[in-house]
Design a protein around this motif. Structure first.
Motif, PDB file in Angstrom:
ATOM      1  N   SER A 177       0.812  -1.210   0.000  1.00  0.00           N
ATOM      2  CA  SER A 177       0.000   0.000   0.000  1.00  0.00           C
ATOM      3  C   SER A 177       0.851   1.268   0.000  1.00  0.00           C
ATOM      4  O   SER A 177       0.322   2.368  -0.165  1.00  0.00           O
ATOM      5  CB  SER A 177      -0.919   0.007   1.229  1.00  0.00           C
ATOM      6  N   MET A 178       2.163   1.128   0.227  1.00  0.00           N
ATOM      7  CA  MET A 178       3.079   2.284   0.245  1.00  0.00           C
ATOM      8  C   MET A 178       4.231   2.012  -0.726  1.00  0.00           C
ATOM      9  O   MET A 178       5.398   1.943  -0.327  1.00  0.00           O
ATOM     10  CB  MET A 178       3.617   2.508   1.656  1.00  0.00           C
ATOM     11  N   PRO A 179       3.950   1.894  -2.024  1.00  0.00           N
ATOM     12  CA  PRO A 179       4.977   1.447  -2.975  1.00  0.00           C
ATOM     13  C   PRO A 179       6.105   2.438  -3.211  1.00  0.00           C
ATOM     14  O   PRO A 179       7.181   2.052  -3.673  1.00  0.00           O
ATOM     15  CB  PRO A 179       4.180   1.220  -4.259  1.00  0.00           C
ATOM     16  N   ASP A 180       5.888   3.720  -2.901  1.00  0.00           N
ATOM     17  CA  ASP A 180       6.879   4.747  -3.230  1.00  0.00           C
ATOM     18  C   ASP A 180       7.750   5.162  -2.047  1.00  0.00           C
ATOM     19  O   ASP A 180       8.482   6.146  -2.130  1.00  0.00           O
ATOM     20  CB  ASP A 180       6.182   5.983  -3.805  1.00  0.00           C
ATOM     21  N   TYR A 181       7.662   4.414  -0.930  1.00  0.00           N
ATOM     22  CA  TYR A 181       8.459   4.744   0.246  1.00  0.00           C
ATOM     23  C   TYR A 181       9.344   3.569   0.635  1.00  0.00           C
ATOM     24  O   TYR A 181       8.957   2.407   0.478  1.00  0.00           O
ATOM     25  CB  TYR A 181       7.567   5.121   1.427  1.00  0.00           C
ATOM     26  N   ASN A 218      21.402   4.379   2.697  1.00  0.00           N
ATOM     27  CA  ASN A 218      22.512   5.278   3.020  1.00  0.00           C
ATOM     28  C   ASN A 218      22.533   6.477   2.077  1.00  0.00           C
ATOM     29  O   ASN A 218      22.857   7.599   2.479  1.00  0.00           O
ATOM     30  CB  ASN A 218      23.845   4.543   2.910  1.00  0.00           C
ATOM     31  N   GLN A 219      22.203   6.227   0.826  1.00  0.00           N
ATOM     32  CA  GLN A 219      22.272   7.281  -0.184  1.00  0.00           C
ATOM     33  C   GLN A 219      21.121   8.280  -0.079  1.00  0.00           C
ATOM     34  O   GLN A 219      21.327   9.488  -0.223  1.00  0.00           O
ATOM     35  CB  GLN A 219      22.287   6.659  -1.584  1.00  0.00           C
ATOM     36  N   TYR A 220      19.917   7.785   0.206  1.00  0.00           N
ATOM     37  CA  TYR A 220      18.741   8.648   0.128  1.00  0.00           C
ATOM     38  C   TYR A 220      18.044   8.896   1.472  1.00  0.00           C
ATOM     39  O   TYR A 220      17.257   9.840   1.584  1.00  0.00           O
ATOM     40  CB  TYR A 220      17.716   8.051  -0.840  1.00  0.00           C
ATOM     41  N   HIS A 231      13.092   8.378   8.948  1.00  0.00           N
ATOM     42  CA  HIS A 231      12.121   7.289   9.024  1.00  0.00           C
ATOM     43  C   HIS A 231      11.987   6.589   7.670  1.00  0.00           C
ATOM     44  O   HIS A 231      11.951   5.365   7.591  1.00  0.00           O
ATOM     45  CB  HIS A 231      10.764   7.843   9.472  1.00  0.00           C
ATOM     46  N   THR A 232      11.960   7.379   6.599  1.00  0.00           N
ATOM     47  CA  THR A 232      11.761   6.806   5.275  1.00  0.00           C
ATOM     48  C   THR A 232      12.215   7.805   4.219  1.00  0.00           C
ATOM     49  O   THR A 232      12.518   8.955   4.530  1.00  0.00           O
ATOM     50  CB  THR A 232      10.271   6.446   5.061  1.00  0.00           C
ATOM     51  N   TYR A 233      12.306   7.350   2.973  1.00  0.00           N
ATOM     52  CA  TYR A 233      12.523   8.283   1.865  1.00  0.00           C
ATOM     53  C   TYR A 233      11.577   7.926   0.726  1.00  0.00           C
ATOM     54  O   TYR A 233      11.115   6.781   0.611  1.00  0.00           O
ATOM     55  CB  TYR A 233      13.986   8.293   1.404  1.00  0.00           C
ATOM     56  N   HIS A 234      11.290   8.942  -0.092  1.00  0.00           N
ATOM     57  CA  HIS A 234      10.380   8.748  -1.213  1.00  0.00           C
ATOM     58  C   HIS A 234      11.177   8.281  -2.430  1.00  0.00           C
ATOM     59  O   HIS A 234      12.188   8.891  -2.800  1.00  0.00           O
ATOM     60  CB  HIS A 234       9.632  10.049  -1.530  1.00  0.00           C
ATOM     61  N   LYS A 360       2.531   4.706  14.336  1.00  0.00           N
ATOM     62  CA  LYS A 360       1.245   4.675  13.641  1.00  0.00           C
ATOM     63  C   LYS A 360       1.360   5.005  12.150  1.00  0.00           C
ATOM     64  O   LYS A 360       0.499   4.649  11.368  1.00  0.00           O
ATOM     65  CB  LYS A 360       0.253   5.661  14.280  1.00  0.00           C
ATOM     66  N   GLY A 361       2.413   5.723  11.776  1.00  0.00           N
ATOM     67  CA  GLY A 361       2.593   6.114  10.388  1.00  0.00           C
ATOM     68  C   GLY A 361       3.799   7.033  10.288  1.00  0.00           C
ATOM     69  O   GLY A 361       4.471   7.315  11.284  1.00  0.00           O
ATOM     70  N   ILE A 362       4.097   7.510   9.082  1.00  0.00           N
ATOM     71  CA  ILE A 362       5.236   8.399   8.896  1.00  0.00           C
ATOM     72  C   ILE A 362       5.026   9.664   9.722  1.00  0.00           C
ATOM     73  O   ILE A 362       4.055  10.391   9.529  1.00  0.00           O
ATOM     74  CB  ILE A 362       5.423   8.757   7.413  1.00  0.00           C
ATOM     75  N   GLY A 363       5.917   9.903  10.665  1.00  0.00           N
ATOM     76  CA  GLY A 363       5.818  11.090  11.504  1.00  0.00           C
ATOM     77  C   GLY A 363       4.797  11.001  12.613  1.00  0.00           C
ATOM     78  O   GLY A 363       4.597  11.966  13.354  1.00  0.00           O
ATOM     79  N   VAL A 364       4.148   9.853  12.756  1.00  0.00           N
ATOM     80  CA  VAL A 364       3.138   9.680  13.805  1.00  0.00           C
ATOM     81  C   VAL A 364       3.659   8.629  14.784  1.00  0.00           C
ATOM     82  O   VAL A 364       3.474   7.427  14.582  1.00  0.00           O
ATOM     83  CB  VAL A 364       1.771   9.257  13.229  1.00  0.00           C
TER      84      VAL A 364
END
Length: 390
Positions: A177-181, A218-220, A231-234, A360-364
Motif C-alpha cells: 500500500s506504500m509502494p513509493d516509500y 545510506n544514499q537517500y 524514518h523513510t525516503y520517497h 502509527k505512520g510516517i511522523g506519527v
C-alpha cells in the motif's frame, strides 16, 4: 432500578480492562530498578523472557488507554505483524542461553515455540503476509540444533514474500500500500534474514539484495554528511520523509546492519562495505547517548524522553561493533553505560520498562512508554555477550 443496574454493569464491563491495565502498570513500577549487580539483573530478565516466550504480551496498535474493550471488539487492539518482531527478539535473546546454560530449560522452550509456528513438513502453520515476519524467520535460522534444510519451505516462503515486494529500483517496499516509500524499519526486518538465507542456501541474490537495501538507504535516507537515518525516503523524489533521528529507527538500522555484518564471512566481497557502515554509524550514534546511558526517542532532542527499545538495540550494535579495533574502546564505554541505564528501568519482575509503543505512520510516533518484548530480547542478547564474551 433494573435499568440503572444494567447500565452500571455495562459501564463496569467497559471500564474494567482499563482499570486492570492501569493498576498493573502502577504496581509493577513500585521499587523499579533496584538491582545491585549485573548478574542479579540478568537472571531476572532471563526468567521474564522465558515466560514471555510462552505467552508473549500483546503490543497495542494504538495509544488509546481508555475504553480499550472497544478497540478489542473492533479488532484495532493488536496485529500479527507487530507480534512477529516481539517474538523474534525473545528467541534471539534466549539462544545463547540455550547453547551455554542447559539448566535453564531454554532449549526446550525455544524448540516448543518453533514447533508452534512451523509444522512437520517445514511450512508455516499460518503463512505470514507481511515482511515483519522475516526477522522471526532469521531467528529460526539462527537455531543451531534445528535443521534449516528440513524447514526450507518456511524460509522460501519469506524469500518469496520479500521478492513480491521488490520495487522497480531493486529495493524492498515495506507494504504494498506504500509502494513509493522505503522505510528504515525494513532494514531491520529483512537484511539479517537475507544474508543468513543466502549463505545457507547458496543464494547470492539474497545477499546482494540485503546490501542494496542498506546502501540505497545510506544514499537517500540519511541526513547529509551526518549518517543520521530518517524514518523513510520517497522513491521518486529521493527526498527523506519523516523524522531524522527517530530512536527506534536508529535501532532498526543498527540491528539490520550489525546482524548482516556478523553473518557475512570476512572474505566476502561486500564485507568491507558493511564494515565502513558500522564504523560510520557507531561514530554518529555514540554522540547522542545521554550521560545516564540511554538514548531518547528522538536522539538529537534533549527534551524527548529516553526510550528503552532504542537503548537496547543500540546496546546490541555497540556490543558487536566493539570487535572493530578503531572503535573498540569507545564502544565498550557506550555499552557499560547503556546496561546500567537498562538496569535502572527494569521492574522488580524482570520486565524492562519505558519502551516507545508502535509507530502509527510516517511522523506519527507513539507517546506510550511501557514494556516491549522486543527490548527484552535485545537487552538479554547483549548482556550475555558482554558478560560471557561469547
Amino acid at each position: 432500578m433494573a435499568y440503572g443496574f444494567c447500565v452500571l454493569i455495562v459501564v463496569l464491563f467497559l471500564l474494567l480492562p482499563d482499570g486492570i491495565m492501569h493498576f498493573n502498570t502502577w504496581q509493577a513500577r513500585i521499587k523499579i530498578g533496584r538491582y545491585s549487580t549485573v548478574d542479579s539483573w540478568e537472571n531476572k530478565v532471563l526468567k521474564r523472557t522465558l515466560k514471555w516466550l510462552k505467552h508473549t504480551p500483546t503490543i497495542k496498535l494504538t495509544d488509546n488507554s481508555r475504553l480499550i474493550i472497544i478497540d478489542i471488539i473492533k479488532g484495532n487492539y493488536k496485529r500479527d505483524a507487530i507480534q512477529y518482531w516481539q517474538e523474534a527478539a525473545l528467541v534471539l535473546g534466549l539462544l545463547p542461553y540455550a547453547k551455554h546454560k542447559s539448566e535453564c530449560n531454554t532449549k526446550s522452550s525455544i524448540t516448543a515455540f518453533f514447533d508452534s509456528k512451523i509444522d512437520a513438513s517445514g511450512n508455516w502453520k499460518s503463512a505470514p503476509k507481511e515482511i515483519d515476519a522475516a526477522i522471526l524467520a532469521y531467528a529460526f535460522l539462527s537455531i543451531e540444533w534445528i535443521d534449516p534444510n528440513k524447514n526450507k519451505p518456511a524460509y522460501d516462503t519469506i524469500w518469496v514474500l520479500i521478492q513480491d515486494l521488490l520495487g522497480e529500483d531493486g529495493t524492498v517496499k515495506y507494504r504494498k500500500s506504500m509502494p513509493d516509500y522505503r522505510y528504515v524499519d525494513t532494514i531491520g526486518f529483512i537484511c539479517p534474514f537475507l544474508v543468513k538465507y543466502g549463505l545457507q542456501f547458496n543464494n547470492e541474490n539474497a545477499i546482494d539484495l540485503a546490501i542494496n537495501q542498506i546502501t540505497a538507504f545510506n544514499q537517500y535516507g540519511m541526513y547529509p554528511d551526518k549518517f543520521i537515518p530518517c524514518h523513510t525516503y520517497h522513491l521518486k523524489s529521493k527526498h527523506a520523509v519523516g523524522l531524522f533521528g527517530w530512536g527506534r529507527g536508529l535501532g532498526w538500522y543498527a540491528i539490520g546492519l550489525i546482524d548482516a555484518w556478523l553473518a557475512l564471512p570476512n572474505n566476502h566481497s561486500q564485507k568491507k562495505i558493511l564494515t565502513k557502515c558500522v564504523v560510520d554509524f557507531s561514530q554518529m550514534a555514540a554522540q547522542f547517548q545521554n550521560p545516564d546511558g540511554s538514548w531518547n526517542w528522538i536522539v538529537s532532542s534533549k527534551e524527548a524522553r529516553p526510550d528503552s527499545s532504542t537503548t537496547a538495540t543500540l546496546l546490541w550494535f555497540f556490543t558487536n561493533a566493539a570487535s572493530i579495533e578503531s572503535i573498540s574502546e569507545n564502544s565498550k564505554s557506550v555499552c557499560n553505560k547503556a546496561i546500567h541505564y537498562l538496569m535502572k528501568v527494569t521492574r522488580r519482575n524482570g520486565s524492562i520498562d519505558f519502551s516507545q509503543g508502535d509507530t502509527k505512520g510516517i511522523g506519527v510516533h507513539s507517546q506510550e512508554f511501557d514494556i516491549l518484548p522486543f527490548t527484552q530480547g535485545f537487552a538479554l542478547r547483549s548482556v550475555f555477550r558482554l558478560t560471557k564474551g561469547l
